[in-house]
Motif scaffolding. Structure first.
Motif, PDB file in Angstrom:
ATOM      1  N   ALA A 192       0.860  -1.175   0.000  1.00  0.00           N
ATOM      2  CA  ALA A 192       0.000   0.000   0.000  1.00  0.00           C
ATOM      3  C   ALA A 192       0.901   1.232   0.000  1.00  0.00           C
ATOM      4  O   ALA A 192       2.029   1.181   0.489  1.00  0.00           O
ATOM      5  CB  ALA A 192      -0.888  -0.006   1.237  1.00  0.00           C
ATOM      6  N   PRO A 193       0.456   2.331  -0.574  1.00  0.00           N
ATOM      7  CA  PRO A 193       1.289   3.542  -0.580  1.00  0.00           C
ATOM      8  C   PRO A 193       1.782   3.902   0.817  1.00  0.00           C
ATOM      9  O   PRO A 193       1.014   3.908   1.778  1.00  0.00           O
ATOM     10  CB  PRO A 193       0.340   4.617  -1.121  1.00  0.00           C
ATOM     11  CG  PRO A 193      -0.667   3.851  -1.920  1.00  0.00           C
ATOM     12  CD  PRO A 193      -0.831   2.529  -1.205  1.00  0.00           C
ATOM     13  N   GLY A 194       3.073   4.154   0.949  1.00  0.00           N
ATOM     14  CA  GLY A 194       3.675   4.526   2.214  1.00  0.00           C
ATOM     15  C   GLY A 194       3.929   3.378   3.169  1.00  0.00           C
ATOM     16  O   GLY A 194       4.339   3.579   4.305  1.00  0.00           O
ATOM     17  N   ALA A 195       3.701   2.136   2.734  1.00  0.00           N
ATOM     18  CA  ALA A 195       3.826   0.985   3.627  1.00  0.00           C
ATOM     19  C   ALA A 195       5.229   0.393   3.658  1.00  0.00           C
ATOM     20  O   ALA A 195       5.465  -0.570   4.350  1.00  0.00           O
ATOM     21  CB  ALA A 195       2.824  -0.090   3.238  1.00  0.00           C
ATOM     22  N   GLY A 196       6.141   0.924   2.905  1.00  0.00           N
ATOM     23  CA  GLY A 196       7.500   0.380   2.902  1.00  0.00           C
ATOM     24  C   GLY A 196       8.095   0.350   1.517  1.00  0.00           C
ATOM     25  O   GLY A 196       7.447   0.691   0.536  1.00  0.00           O
ATOM     26  N   ASN A 197       9.340  -0.066   1.449  1.00  0.00           N
ATOM     27  CA  ASN A 197      10.045  -0.066   0.175  1.00  0.00           C
ATOM     28  C   ASN A 197      10.039  -1.423  -0.522  1.00  0.00           C
ATOM     29  O   ASN A 197      10.381  -1.518  -1.690  1.00  0.00           O
ATOM     30  CB  ASN A 197      11.501   0.372   0.386  1.00  0.00           C
ATOM     31  CG  ASN A 197      11.577   1.807   0.846  1.00  0.00           C
ATOM     32  OD1 ASN A 197      10.726   2.608   0.510  1.00  0.00           O
ATOM     33  ND2 ASN A 197      12.594   2.127   1.623  1.00  0.00           N
ATOM     34  N   GLY A 198       9.715  -2.485   0.179  1.00  0.00           N
ATOM     35  CA  GLY A 198       9.762  -3.818  -0.410  1.00  0.00           C
ATOM     36  C   GLY A 198       8.547  -4.122  -1.250  1.00  0.00           C
ATOM     37  O   GLY A 198       7.590  -3.362  -1.316  1.00  0.00           O
ATOM     38  N   ASN A 199       8.594  -5.254  -1.909  1.00  0.00           N
ATOM     39  CA  ASN A 199       7.466  -5.730  -2.702  1.00  0.00           C
ATOM     40  C   ASN A 199       7.072  -7.115  -2.214  1.00  0.00           C
ATOM     41  O   ASN A 199       7.419  -8.124  -2.825  1.00  0.00           O
ATOM     42  CB  ASN A 199       7.828  -5.786  -4.188  1.00  0.00           C
ATOM     43  CG  ASN A 199       7.991  -4.417  -4.787  1.00  0.00           C
ATOM     44  OD1 ASN A 199       7.180  -3.546  -4.540  1.00  0.00           O
ATOM     45  ND2 ASN A 199       9.029  -4.225  -5.557  1.00  0.00           N
ATOM     46  N   PRO A 200       6.345  -7.207  -1.102  1.00  0.00           N
ATOM     47  CA  PRO A 200       5.975  -8.525  -0.589  1.00  0.00           C
ATOM     48  C   PRO A 200       5.009  -9.235  -1.536  1.00  0.00           C
ATOM     49  O   PRO A 200       4.240  -8.602  -2.245  1.00  0.00           O
ATOM     50  CB  PRO A 200       5.307  -8.221   0.742  1.00  0.00           C
ATOM     51  CG  PRO A 200       4.808  -6.834   0.586  1.00  0.00           C
ATOM     52  CD  PRO A 200       5.791  -6.135  -0.314  1.00  0.00           C
ATOM     53  N   VAL A 201       5.107 -10.532  -1.542  1.00  0.00           N
ATOM     54  CA  VAL A 201       4.231 -11.353  -2.364  1.00  0.00           C
ATOM     55  C   VAL A 201       3.524 -12.344  -1.450  1.00  0.00           C
ATOM     56  O   VAL A 201       4.141 -12.932  -0.565  1.00  0.00           O
ATOM     57  CB  VAL A 201       5.048 -12.131  -3.425  1.00  0.00           C
ATOM     58  CG1 VAL A 201       4.160 -13.090  -4.189  1.00  0.00           C
ATOM     59  CG2 VAL A 201       5.752 -11.167  -4.376  1.00  0.00           C
ATOM     60  N   ALA A 202       2.238 -12.489  -1.646  1.00  0.00           N
ATOM     61  CA  ALA A 202       1.463 -13.498  -0.920  1.00  0.00           C
ATOM     62  C   ALA A 202       0.901 -14.470  -1.946  1.00  0.00           C
ATOM     63  O   ALA A 202       0.369 -14.059  -2.976  1.00  0.00           O
ATOM     64  CB  ALA A 202       0.331 -12.844  -0.144  1.00  0.00           C
ATOM     65  N   LEU A 203       1.042 -15.760  -1.679  1.00  0.00           N
ATOM     66  CA  LEU A 203       0.531 -16.801  -2.561  1.00  0.00           C
ATOM     67  C   LEU A 203      -0.423 -17.673  -1.766  1.00  0.00           C
ATOM     68  O   LEU A 203      -0.072 -18.165  -0.698  1.00  0.00           O
ATOM     69  CB  LEU A 203       1.685 -17.648  -3.107  1.00  0.00           C
ATOM     70  CG  LEU A 203       1.300 -18.864  -3.944  1.00  0.00           C
ATOM     71  CD1 LEU A 203       0.591 -18.438  -5.227  1.00  0.00           C
ATOM     72  CD2 LEU A 203       2.547 -19.666  -4.263  1.00  0.00           C
ATOM     73  N   LEU A 204      -1.632 -17.840  -2.294  1.00  0.00           N
ATOM     74  CA  LEU A 204      -2.624 -18.704  -1.676  1.00  0.00           C
ATOM     75  C   LEU A 204      -2.962 -19.812  -2.654  1.00  0.00           C
ATOM     76  O   LEU A 204      -3.329 -19.541  -3.796  1.00  0.00           O
ATOM     77  CB  LEU A 204      -3.887 -17.918  -1.331  1.00  0.00           C
ATOM     78  CG  LEU A 204      -5.080 -18.725  -0.827  1.00  0.00           C
ATOM     79  CD1 LEU A 204      -4.739 -19.423   0.483  1.00  0.00           C
ATOM     80  CD2 LEU A 204      -6.293 -17.840  -0.665  1.00  0.00           C
ATOM     81  N   ILE A 205      -2.808 -21.055  -2.222  1.00  0.00           N
ATOM     82  CA  ILE A 205      -3.189 -22.220  -3.009  1.00  0.00           C
ATOM     83  C   ILE A 205      -4.212 -22.982  -2.176  1.00  0.00           C
ATOM     84  O   ILE A 205      -3.942 -23.320  -1.025  1.00  0.00           O
ATOM     85  CB  ILE A 205      -1.982 -23.119  -3.321  1.00  0.00           C
ATOM     86  CG1 ILE A 205      -0.919 -22.321  -4.078  1.00  0.00           C
ATOM     87  CG2 ILE A 205      -2.418 -24.353  -4.113  1.00  0.00           C
ATOM     88  CD1 ILE A 205       0.396 -23.059  -4.238  1.00  0.00           C
ATOM     89  N   ALA A 206      -5.370 -23.214  -2.754  1.00  0.00           N
ATOM     90  CA  ALA A 206      -6.458 -23.864  -2.016  1.00  0.00           C
ATOM     91  C   ALA A 206      -7.349 -24.618  -2.991  1.00  0.00           C
ATOM     92  O   ALA A 206      -7.358 -24.327  -4.190  1.00  0.00           O
ATOM     93  CB  ALA A 206      -7.277 -22.815  -1.277  1.00  0.00           C
ATOM     94  N   PRO A 207      -8.130 -25.580  -2.476  1.00  0.00           N
ATOM     95  CA  PRO A 207      -9.111 -26.221  -3.348  1.00  0.00           C
ATOM     96  C   PRO A 207      -9.998 -25.147  -3.983  1.00  0.00           C
ATOM     97  O   PRO A 207     -10.307 -24.125  -3.365  1.00  0.00           O
ATOM     98  CB  PRO A 207      -9.911 -27.109  -2.391  1.00  0.00           C
ATOM     99  CG  PRO A 207      -8.948 -27.401  -1.280  1.00  0.00           C
ATOM    100  CD  PRO A 207      -8.159 -26.133  -1.120  1.00  0.00           C
ATOM    101  N   THR A 208     -10.398 -25.375  -5.220  1.00  0.00           N
ATOM    102  CA  THR A 208     -11.152 -24.367  -5.959  1.00  0.00           C
ATOM    103  C   THR A 208     -12.422 -23.949  -5.234  1.00  0.00           C
ATOM    104  O   THR A 208     -12.756 -22.761  -5.213  1.00  0.00           O
ATOM    105  CB  THR A 208     -11.474 -24.885  -7.365  1.00  0.00           C
ATOM    106  OG1 THR A 208     -10.221 -25.100  -8.051  1.00  0.00           O
ATOM    107  CG2 THR A 208     -12.293 -23.889  -8.167  1.00  0.00           C
ATOM    108  N   ASN A 209     -13.120 -24.873  -4.586  1.00  0.00           N
ATOM    109  CA  ASN A 209     -14.344 -24.481  -3.871  1.00  0.00           C
ATOM    110  C   ASN A 209     -14.029 -23.546  -2.705  1.00  0.00           C
ATOM    111  O   ASN A 209     -14.783 -22.628  -2.406  1.00  0.00           O
ATOM    112  CB  ASN A 209     -15.141 -25.697  -3.409  1.00  0.00           C
ATOM    113  CG  ASN A 209     -14.407 -26.552  -2.401  1.00  0.00           C
ATOM    114  OD1 ASN A 209     -13.177 -26.639  -2.404  1.00  0.00           O
ATOM    115  ND2 ASN A 209     -15.147 -27.219  -1.546  1.00  0.00           N
TER     116      ASN A 209
END
Length: 50
Positions: free
Chosen positions: A16-33
């Motif tokens: 989010a703007p102003g939240a830091g200099n990095g580029n965090p990545v979140a990955l969610l893998i789950a059953p489609t339902n």
């Protein structure tokens, strides 16, 4: 995963703007339902099919 159940994945990137200099990545893998339920409950889907 060997049972043949269908899985979906979703990722996010960036801060989010102003939240830091990095580029965090979140990955969610789950059953489609489960992913469909998450998307509907998050407001990211507006009565659309995944």
């Amino acid at each position: 995963m060997d049972s043949g159940e269908e899985y979906s994945a979703m990722f996010t990137c960036g801060n989010a703007p102003g939240a830091g200099n990095g580029n965090p990545v979140a990955l969610l893998i789950a059953p489609t339902n489960v992913m469909t339920t998450i998307m509907r409950n998050s407001g990211l889907m507006d009565n659309q099919q995944i």
